[in-house]
Write a protein that holds these residues in place. Structure first.
Motif, mmCIF file in Angstrom:
data_model
loop_
_atom_site.group_PDB
_atom_site.id
_atom_site.type_symbol
_atom_site.label_atom_id
_atom_site.label_comp_id
_atom_site.label_asym_id
_atom_site.label_seq_id
_atom_site.Cartn_x
_atom_site.Cartn_y
_atom_site.Cartn_z
ATOM 1 N N VAL A 421 0.840 -1.202 0.000
ATOM 2 C CA VAL A 421 0.000 0.000 0.000
ATOM 3 C C VAL A 421 0.872 1.248 0.000
ATOM 4 O O VAL A 421 0.624 2.210 -0.739
ATOM 5 N N ARG A 422 1.914 1.234 0.863
ATOM 6 C CA ARG A 422 2.818 2.390 0.930
ATOM 7 C C ARG A 422 3.524 2.602 -0.413
ATOM 8 O O ARG A 422 3.660 3.736 -0.886
ATOM 9 N N ALA A 424 2.530 1.638 -3.424
ATOM 10 C CA ALA A 424 1.569 2.120 -4.426
ATOM 11 C C ALA A 424 1.292 3.612 -4.242
ATOM 12 O O ALA A 424 1.209 4.380 -5.217
ATOM 13 N N GLY A 425 1.133 4.039 -2.967
ATOM 14 C CA GLY A 425 0.916 5.462 -2.713
ATOM 15 C C GLY A 425 2.094 6.304 -3.148
ATOM 16 O O GLY A 425 1.922 7.412 -3.681
ATOM 17 N N LEU A 428 2.054 6.611 -6.956
ATOM 18 C CA LEU A 428 1.017 7.556 -7.377
ATOM 19 C C LEU A 428 1.434 8.991 -7.088
ATOM 20 O O LEU A 428 1.126 9.903 -7.857
ATOM 21 N N HIS A 471 -1.580 5.222 5.410
ATOM 22 C CA HIS A 471 -1.185 4.637 4.127
ATOM 23 C C HIS A 471 -2.358 4.607 3.152
ATOM 24 O O HIS A 471 -2.210 4.948 1.975
ATOM 25 N N TRP A 472 -3.533 4.197 3.635
ATOM 26 C CA TRP A 472 -4.691 4.140 2.757
ATOM 27 C C TRP A 472 -5.167 5.545 2.381
ATOM 28 O O TRP A 472 -5.598 5.769 1.242
ATOM 29 N N LEU A 475 -2.853 6.697 -0.272
ATOM 30 C CA LEU A 475 -3.132 6.002 -1.527
ATOM 31 C C LEU A 475 -4.339 6.612 -2.231
ATOM 32 O O LEU A 475 -4.312 6.867 -3.447
ATOM 33 N N HIS A 478 -3.506 10.451 -3.259
ATOM 34 C CA HIS A 478 -2.569 10.497 -4.382
ATOM 35 C C HIS A 478 -3.200 9.932 -5.653
ATOM 36 O O HIS A 478 -2.971 10.457 -6.757
ATOM 37 N N GLY A 479 -3.982 8.866 -5.506
ATOM 38 C CA GLY A 479 -4.634 8.290 -6.679
ATOM 39 C C GLY A 479 -5.622 9.249 -7.315
ATOM 40 O O GLY A 479 -5.671 9.400 -8.545
#
Length: 500
Positions: A421-422, A424-425, A428, A471-472, A475, A478-479
């Motif tokens: 998750v981190r 991916a963030g 992004l 983290h979420w 994510l 940033h997404g």
């Protein structure tokens, strides 16, 4: 009958024939102003990929919509551009000599800038013992609040200042760029120090002093980077970097740490002042007007800009973009509820180092888009070319960031495993930063600043209200910002005027 004069029947031979009255040419025989304009701009119109390019030229010539309606009988510059585009056949002649490409830069220079961006972070490692103390009320390490506040103010101020200096360079006035940096950098340093002092609270005075030094460094480094003195800045930072490496393997006394920090700061400040101060001995070079450099040229410059200088308000969106991206990067750097700086330090280092390759990929895209303008004969073909190019550059940027993130996590002492998750963030966020820089180069900085400011505000509200996992939240924020800015980029890719 050569030599005789013909006379109409009944005319007296001793009178001269009447001189015929000059007739007014019928309206259909009057020259068409549109044809005259098309003939005058024939070469440019023939090579235009889209009517918007012609509209931009008409506006740069100072033609207002009222003048266009009066002279040419069409509504505005866009309608006139479409009419001219239809009248002139497409031609794409090859230039006589090498094509000028202002976006050609070397990879080594961009990598050097990435290293220069990352090296100042070693100062926090070297100065950590000087900031030792209990955590503050929000659980941050001692002195973090004044340091963060000063850094954010510095990033915001110096981003706007750099834009103003680059705008002067784009107008060919290097001395005006120096004056802007000479006046603006000290003001930014003073403002950053005052903000650090205001929010210090119970923090140790050493933290405020460190924040003030950080503000001075940011101003001086901005002056050196704008004037193209990356190598000088790197040289000034090398003693501090060497001291940090030594401190990781052997204890360094606090006086030695202080000398290394103050020594590097003093050298950077002196070099920055020397670069922008109107010193005697520059001769005519200090006041000469240089030809515009392509990547420094401000977007949509006008005659007013050339005569009176760039407007101060034009730098505001760049300052807001610097503030917003600074907030996003700090959240990524500080990590879990902003309490464990060790976990996210590798991500911050990877993100900073990736800015050098990201800058080079941005220049590669702009260079390729100029080549696409020369090789494409229709707007659709040009759009296909730019879509393929921007996709390759963005993938290259993400691969670089991913590689640096994995490498720094593997090499960083006591760093935990990489969270999906981190990671991916972080990727992004890399998309947000790169597309934001691309929008800036398109002249659409206001859209990028709006998206990034919204993302920074959302992440701040989530942190203050303890909403969800950091983290979420990162994510999602940033997404969303990445999708919004990618949509803005896609809307501009097919506009030929954005790539000029």
């Amino acid at each position: 009958m050569s030599g005789s004069i013909w006379m109409p029947p009944g005319a007296r031979p001793d009178t001269l024939p009447a001189v015929p009255r000059q007739r007014t040419a019928p309206s259909w025989a009057q020259p068409d102003p549109l044809d005259e304009l098309a003939e005058r701009l024939d070469d440019f119109i023939a090579a235009a990929v889209h009517p918007d390019e012609i509209a931009a030229l008409l506006e740069s010539d100072g033609l207002s919509d009222d003048q266009i309606r009066e002279r040419y009988g069409v509504k505005n510059s866009f309608a006139l551009a479409e009419e001219l585009y239809e009248r002139v056949e497409r031609r794409f002649p090859e230039p006589d000599g090498p094509v000028h490409d202002p976006w050609q830069v070397g990879l080594l220079g961009c990598l050097l800038r990435g290293v220069v961006f990352a090296l100042p972070g070693l100062g926090y490692v070297l100065g950590a013992p000087l900031l030792a103390g209990p955590r503050d009320d929000v659980g941050l390490p001692a002195g973090t609040v004044p340091l963060l506040a000063s850094a954010l103010v510095g990033w915001m101020w110096n981003q706007g200042l750099a834009h103003r200096a680059y705008a002067w360079l784009g107008l060919g006035d290097r001395s005006a760029a120096r004056r802007a940096l000479l006046l603006g950098a000290p003001v930014g340093a003073l403002l950053g120090a005052l903000v650090a002092l205001t929010v210090a609270g119970a923090a140790h005075p050493a933290a405020v002093a460190f924040a003030a030094g950080q503000s001075v460094y940011l101003g001086a480094a901005t002056a050196l980077l704008v004037m193209g003195r990356e190598r000088a800045l790197l040289t000034a930072l090398l003693p501090m970097a060497a001291g940090t490496v030594l401190a990781l393997v052997h204890p360094v006394p606090e006086p030695a740490r202080l000398i290394l920090l103050l020594g590097s700061l003093a050298v950077v400040a002196v070099l920055g002042l020397r670069e922008v101060a109107p010193l005697k001995g520059r001769g005519a070079a200090s006041g000469m007007r240089l030809p515009p450099r392509g990547r420094d040229q401000p977007r949509h410059s006008s005659r007013r800009d050339t005569a009176m200088g760039p407007r101060l308000s034009a730098s505001l969106p760049y300052a807001l973009f610097g503030l917003a991206t600074g907030v996003l990067v700090l959240y990524a750097a500080l990590g879990d509820v902003l309490t464990d700086e060790q976990r996210s330090a590798p991500a911050a280092v990877a993100l900073t180092l990736s800015m050098g390759p990201a800058e080079w990929l941005l220049y590669r895209f702009r260079s390729s888009s100029l080549a696409g303008l020369r090789s494409s004969s229709t707007p659709r073909a040009f759009r296909r070319t730019t879509v393929r190019t921007v996709t390759r550059c963005l993938v290259g940027c993400l691969v670089t960031l991913l590689s640096l993130s994995l490498a720094t996590s593997a090499l960083w002492p006591h760093a935990p495993g990489v969270s999906g998750v981190r990671l991916a963030g972080l990727l992004l966020l890399g998309v947000v930063l790169w597309t934001g820089l691309l929008l800036q180069s398109f002249g659409a900085v206001l859209g990028a600043a709006t998206v990034c400011c919204g993302a920074a505000l959302a992440q701040t509200v989530a942190w203050l209200t303890h909403t969800g996992s950091p983290h979420w939240v990162g994510l999602i924020v940033h997404g969303t910002a990445a999708v919004a800015q990618t949509a803005l980029v896609c809307a501009l890719l097919g506009r030929a005027t954005a790539h000029r």
